[in-house]
Write an enzyme that holds these catalytic residues in place. Structure first.
Site, PDB file in Angstrom:
ATOM      1  N   PHE A 131      -2.295  -3.445  73.436  1.00 21.27           N
ATOM      2  CA  PHE A 131      -1.862  -2.856  74.704  1.00 21.27           C
ATOM      3  C   PHE A 131      -1.798  -1.334  74.509  1.00 21.27           C
ATOM      4  O   PHE A 131      -1.214  -0.856  73.538  1.00 21.27           O
ATOM      5  CB  PHE A 131      -0.467  -3.433  74.993  1.00 21.27           C
ATOM      6  CG  PHE A 131      -0.001  -3.269  76.391  1.00 21.27           C
ATOM      7  CD1 PHE A 131      -0.345  -4.196  77.360  1.00 21.27           C
ATOM      8  CD2 PHE A 131       0.832  -2.210  76.737  1.00 21.27           C
ATOM      9  CE1 PHE A 131       0.125  -4.068  78.663  1.00 21.27           C
ATOM     10  CE2 PHE A 131       1.297  -2.079  78.036  1.00 21.27           C
ATOM     11  CZ  PHE A 131       0.949  -3.007  79.002  1.00 21.27           C
ATOM     12  N   ASP A 214       4.804  -6.420  67.800  1.00 18.57           N
ATOM     13  CA  ASP A 214       5.157  -6.368  69.219  1.00 18.57           C
ATOM     14  C   ASP A 214       4.975  -7.779  69.767  1.00 18.57           C
ATOM     15  O   ASP A 214       3.842  -8.259  69.887  1.00 18.57           O
ATOM     16  CB  ASP A 214       4.245  -5.369  69.947  1.00 18.57           C
ATOM     17  CG  ASP A 214       4.594  -5.252  71.430  1.00 18.57           C
ATOM     18  OD1 ASP A 214       5.177  -6.220  71.984  1.00 18.57           O
ATOM     19  OD2 ASP A 214       4.264  -4.213  72.030  1.00 18.57           O
ATOM     20  N   TYR A 239      10.533  -9.196  80.388  1.00 18.28           N
ATOM     21  CA  TYR A 239      10.137  -9.508  81.774  1.00 18.28           C
ATOM     22  C   TYR A 239       8.893 -10.393  81.884  1.00 18.28           C
ATOM     23  O   TYR A 239       8.482 -10.747  82.974  1.00 18.28           O
ATOM     24  CB  TYR A 239       9.933  -8.221  82.596  1.00 18.28           C
ATOM     25  CG  TYR A 239       9.085  -7.157  81.922  1.00 18.28           C
ATOM     26  CD1 TYR A 239       7.708  -7.265  81.867  1.00 18.28           C
ATOM     27  CD2 TYR A 239       9.681  -6.038  81.333  1.00 18.28           C
ATOM     28  CE1 TYR A 239       6.943  -6.297  81.246  1.00 18.28           C
ATOM     29  CE2 TYR A 239       8.923  -5.067  80.696  1.00 18.28           C
ATOM     30  CZ  TYR A 239       7.560  -5.197  80.656  1.00 18.28           C
ATOM     31  OH  TYR A 239       6.802  -4.239  80.032  1.00 18.28           O
ATOM     32  N   LYS A 240       8.285 -10.750  80.735  1.00 18.24           N
ATOM     33  CA  LYS A 240       7.111 -11.634  80.785  1.00 18.24           C
ATOM     34  C   LYS A 240       7.600 -13.079  80.638  1.00 18.24           C
ATOM     35  O   LYS A 240       8.209 -13.610  81.555  1.00 18.24           O
ATOM     36  CB  LYS A 240       6.103 -11.220  79.709  1.00 18.24           C
ATOM     37  CG  LYS A 240       5.482  -9.844  80.028  1.00 18.24           C
ATOM     38  CD  LYS A 240       4.648  -9.264  78.918  1.00 18.24           C
ATOM     39  CE  LYS A 240       4.105  -7.885  79.338  1.00 18.24           C
ATOM     40  NZ  LYS A 240       3.645  -7.083  78.199  1.00 18.24           N
ATOM     41  N   ARG A 392      -6.667 -13.738  83.678  1.00 19.34           N
ATOM     42  CA  ARG A 392      -5.719 -14.449  82.808  1.00 19.34           C
ATOM     43  C   ARG A 392      -4.895 -15.422  83.649  1.00 19.34           C
ATOM     44  O   ARG A 392      -4.376 -15.068  84.709  1.00 19.34           O
ATOM     45  CB  ARG A 392      -4.756 -13.467  82.133  1.00 19.34           C
ATOM     46  CG  ARG A 392      -5.419 -12.360  81.363  1.00 19.34           C
ATOM     47  CD  ARG A 392      -4.391 -11.499  80.639  1.00 19.34           C
ATOM     48  NE  ARG A 392      -3.357 -10.962  81.532  1.00 19.34           N
ATOM     49  CZ  ARG A 392      -2.341 -10.211  81.132  1.00 19.34           C
ATOM     50  NH1 ARG A 392      -2.196  -9.915  79.854  1.00 19.34           N
ATOM     51  NH2 ARG A 392      -1.458  -9.756  81.991  1.00 19.34           N
TER      52      ARG A 392
HETATM   53  C1  LIG Z   1       3.982  -5.696  78.215  1.00 17.89           C
HETATM   54  C2  LIG Z   1       3.704  -4.914  77.005  1.00 17.89           C
HETATM   55  C3  LIG Z   1       4.167  -3.584  76.859  1.00 17.89           C
HETATM   56  C4  LIG Z   1       4.916  -2.921  77.980  1.00 17.89           C
HETATM   57  O1  LIG Z   1       5.605  -1.784  77.558  1.00 17.89           O
HETATM   58  P1  LIG Z   1       6.860  -1.262  78.390  1.00 17.89           P
HETATM   59  O2  LIG Z   1       7.393  -0.193  77.532  1.00 17.89           O
HETATM   60  O3  LIG Z   1       7.782  -2.437  78.587  1.00 17.89           O
HETATM   61  O4  LIG Z   1       6.365  -0.783  79.710  1.00 17.89           O
HETATM   62  C5  LIG Z   1       3.880  -2.917  75.683  1.00 17.89           C
HETATM   63  N1  LIG Z   1       3.186  -3.506  74.698  1.00 17.89           N
HETATM   64  C6  LIG Z   1       2.713  -4.774  74.807  1.00 17.89           C
HETATM   65  C7  LIG Z   1       1.946  -5.393  73.680  1.00 17.89           C
HETATM   66  C8  LIG Z   1       2.959  -5.506  75.960  1.00 17.89           C
HETATM   67  O5  LIG Z   1       2.492  -6.757  76.071  1.00 17.89           O
END
Ligand SMILES: *Cc1c(COP(=O)(O)O)cnc(C)c1O
Length: 432
Positions: A131, A214, A239-240, A392
């Site tokens: 990400f 992560d 939040y996921k 997805r």
């Molecule tokens: C959802 C997600 C994020 C989101 O980052 P925020 O700081 O919560 O906006 C970051 N890294 C990964 C791998 C994610 O899946």
């Protein structure tokens, strides 16, 4: 694990009737008549979260400042209280997890502690499929040390050209004595591949590398055993798959062997709890994951996480994983049978072995895939789209049904067979 599936709707209905987790669906708000398959981006609201947020609003109304110590649970300890709850989901001790900050901020807080370029060991190992926020943050961390990003960030590429999966052996090969810290996702957000965290941790430690994960795309869907695997640190959003609410506070894990290390993005909420209000200028961090907190917790949104977390613990992460795998297996079975690769330009981008994927299935398509996605949405089927060509689908164990999966693939087939996607434009919106 059930390997036997059938193609007709009656089979889906039977699976739902036999589903031991089916009753949890009533605890969630499923919008309108939709089939919601985007719980890996934003989990649905559960009634438990709504009640918990209403409780905190009432406490704020009636107790004001008193709520910090007199609310139930006391706001002052809420981050630690939720950390202890989440610890059960990730195989950690109560004080190794805290609910705090945000995903990316927690990355900064932890990497600041663990990344100390010294001698030959000056680099960070990550992957090119992660990400983007994580990569931006790592680049910033390298620049803060006055080092060049080009020389100090080692990104493991996808397995083959354009591939959205990683080969663990390619990662291990790059674990040289120049690497100080490895930071990897537990699950790749596009393909849904679940990396072998225990194996990577073992290999990193053999090479003297500190390793963190992560876990935004795995906590709440997959069981973890951080202590047993001896992971150094981890962080994840709520939040996921945790259903905590939009932008709800995140979590971080620090292995207890590192509790003495100094948080180098410190703030007063990381102070030793019993002395925080002495307000002295010399920082003494809590000898727990709580030491990596920075600021006053966002109590209202933390309450949303509390409600959702209660529900996850009530259902149990093992039954959740079992149903999730069964749903993604069924999804893949339907795609294989209804959208065969020799007739449709749709391929499954997610590893087929259940142990190597998390809670979603990625379908990769041709130039029509964006329009196909819009046609699904217009029909009330809500997956999400990730460029360049991926849809997805996340069937969530606590609120999706086998019928949802059946209906989705059958509609997908009709949309393609009848060329219904031709009614939709080719340009893309900001949030998909
Ligand atoms: C959802 C997600 C994020 C989101 O980052 P925020 O700081 O919560 O906006 C970051 N890294 C990964 C791998 C994610 O899946």
């Amino acid at each position: 694990m059930i390997k036997h599936f059938e193609l007709d709707e009656a089979f889906a209905r039977r699976m739902d009737a036999d589903d031991p987790l089916a009753h949890f669906r009533e605890r969630f708000y499923v919008p309108g008549k939709t089939i919601y398959l985007d719980g890996n981006s934003l989990g649905l609201m559960c009634k438990d979260s709504e009640t918990a947020v209403a409780r905190v609003m009432e406490e704020w109304k009636t107790q004001a400042i008193g709520g910090w110590l007199e609310a139930t649970p006391a706001w002052f300890y809420m981050a630690e209280t939720l950390g202890a709850m989440a610890a059960k989901l990730v195989g950690a001790q109560d004080n190794e997890v805290v609910c705090s900050g945000t995903t990316t901020v927690n990355l900064h807080a932890l990497v600041s502690t663990f990344y100390h370029p010294k001698g030959k060991r000056t680099k960070i190992l990550a992957d090119a499929l992660n990400f983007p926020s994580d990569i931006y943050a790592l680049k910033g961390q390298i620049k803060l040390k006055n080092l060049s990003v080009d020389d100090h960030l080692v990104l493991v590429p996808g397995k083959e050209n354009n591939s959205q999966v990683l080969d663990e052996e390619n990662i291990v090969e790059r674990m040289t004595d120049e690497i100080a810290v490895a930071l990897l996702p537990s699950v790749l957000y596009r393909s849904g591949q679940l990396l072998d965290m225990p194996y990577l941790t073992k290999k990193a430690h053999e090479k003297g590398i500190v390793i963190g994960f992560d876990c935004s795309h795995s906590v709440g869907a997959v069981p973890h055993r951080f202590d047993e695997w001896e992971v150094d640190f981890a962080f994840w959003c709520s939040y996921k798959y945790m259903n905590g609410g939009p932008g709800s506070p995140a979590f971080l894990y620090v292995n207890k062997k590192h509790f003495q290390k100094e948080p180098l993005l410190p703030g007063w909420f990381g102070y030793m709890k019993e002395k925080q209000f002495d307000m002295v200028l010399e920082f003494q961090h809590a000898r727990s994951a709580g030491g990596w907190q920075i600021s006053t917790p966002p109590v209202v949104s933390t309450a949303g996480v509390q409600g959702a977390l209660n529900l996850l613990l009530e259902a149990g992460i093992e039954p959740i994983r079992e149903k999730s795998i069964r749903m993604t297996e069924y999804f893949i079975y339907l795609v294989d049978h209804l959208l065969p690769a020799d007739k449709y330009n749709i391929t499954i981008g997610t590893p087929r072995e259940p142990a190597r994927r998390s809670g979603h299935v990625a379908l990769e398509g041709d130039e029509n895939i964006w329009r196909i996605y819009q046609a699904l949405k217009a029909d009330g089927i809500i997956p999400d789209f990730r460029p360049p060509n991926i849809i997805r689908f996340a069937p969530i164990a606590l609120y999706n049904t086998y019928y949802d999966v059946w209906k989705t693939i059958n509609r997908l087939k009709e949309i393609i067979d009848n060329k219904e996607y031709k009614d939709f434009p080719n340009d893309r919106a900001a949030i998909t």
